[in-house]
Design a protein around this motif. Sequence first.
Motif, PDB file in Angstrom:
ATOM      1  N   UNK A   1      22.383  11.053  11.319  1.00 43.73           N
ATOM      2  CA  UNK A   1      22.179  11.692  10.014  1.00 43.73           C
ATOM      3  C   UNK A   1      23.441  12.409   9.552  1.00 43.73           C
ATOM      4  N   UNK A   2      24.115  13.096  10.466  1.00 41.94           N
ATOM      5  CA  UNK A   2      25.352  13.794  10.124  1.00 41.94           C
ATOM      6  C   UNK A   2      26.426  12.795   9.705  1.00 41.94           C
ATOM      7  N   UNK A   3      26.574  11.713  10.457  1.00 38.99           N
ATOM      8  CA  UNK A   3      27.561  10.684  10.132  1.00 38.99           C
ATOM      9  C   UNK A   3      27.248  10.068   8.776  1.00 38.99           C
ATOM     10  N   UNK A   4      25.994   9.831   8.503  1.00 39.79           N
ATOM     11  CA  UNK A   4      25.581   9.274   7.215  1.00 39.79           C
ATOM     12  C   UNK A   4      25.989  10.184   6.061  1.00 39.79           C
ATOM     13  N   UNK A   5      25.816  11.479   6.252  1.00 41.25           N
ATOM     14  CA  UNK A   5      26.207  12.440   5.214  1.00 41.25           C
ATOM     15  C   UNK A   5      27.719  12.436   5.007  1.00 41.25           C
ATOM     16  N   UNK A   6      28.485  12.477   6.087  1.00 46.15           N
ATOM     17  CA  UNK A   6      29.944  12.496   5.984  1.00 46.15           C
ATOM     18  C   UNK A   6      30.480  11.182   5.432  1.00 46.15           C
TER      19      UNK A   6
ATOM     20  N   UNK B   1      35.757   8.362   5.510  1.00 47.66           N
ATOM     21  CA  UNK B   1      35.842   6.924   5.794  1.00 47.66           C
ATOM     22  C   UNK B   1      37.285   6.521   6.079  1.00 47.66           C
ATOM     23  N   UNK B   2      38.233   7.096   5.319  1.00 48.51           N
ATOM     24  CA  UNK B   2      39.650   6.810   5.566  1.00 48.51           C
ATOM     25  C   UNK B   2      40.070   7.313   6.943  1.00 48.51           C
TER      26      UNK B   2
END
Length: 64
Positions: A40-45, A52-53
Amino acid sequence: MVSKRVQATISSDLFTHILALKEYGNYKSLSALVEESLEKTISEYSKFQSFRDYLDMRTHNEQA
């Protein structure tokens, strides 16, 4: 996918909260709870181009 093991030291208060979340959310393990939370945290970031870069740069550097 290759699985990796992670070990962390957390406060007693945070551990109590994690156990409560595991039971309340009916997770089968602490690992399942932590994995879902990280996803969930990765999805938000991942909504941010700068993240992403950065991830692309890290992935490229690990392959070099």
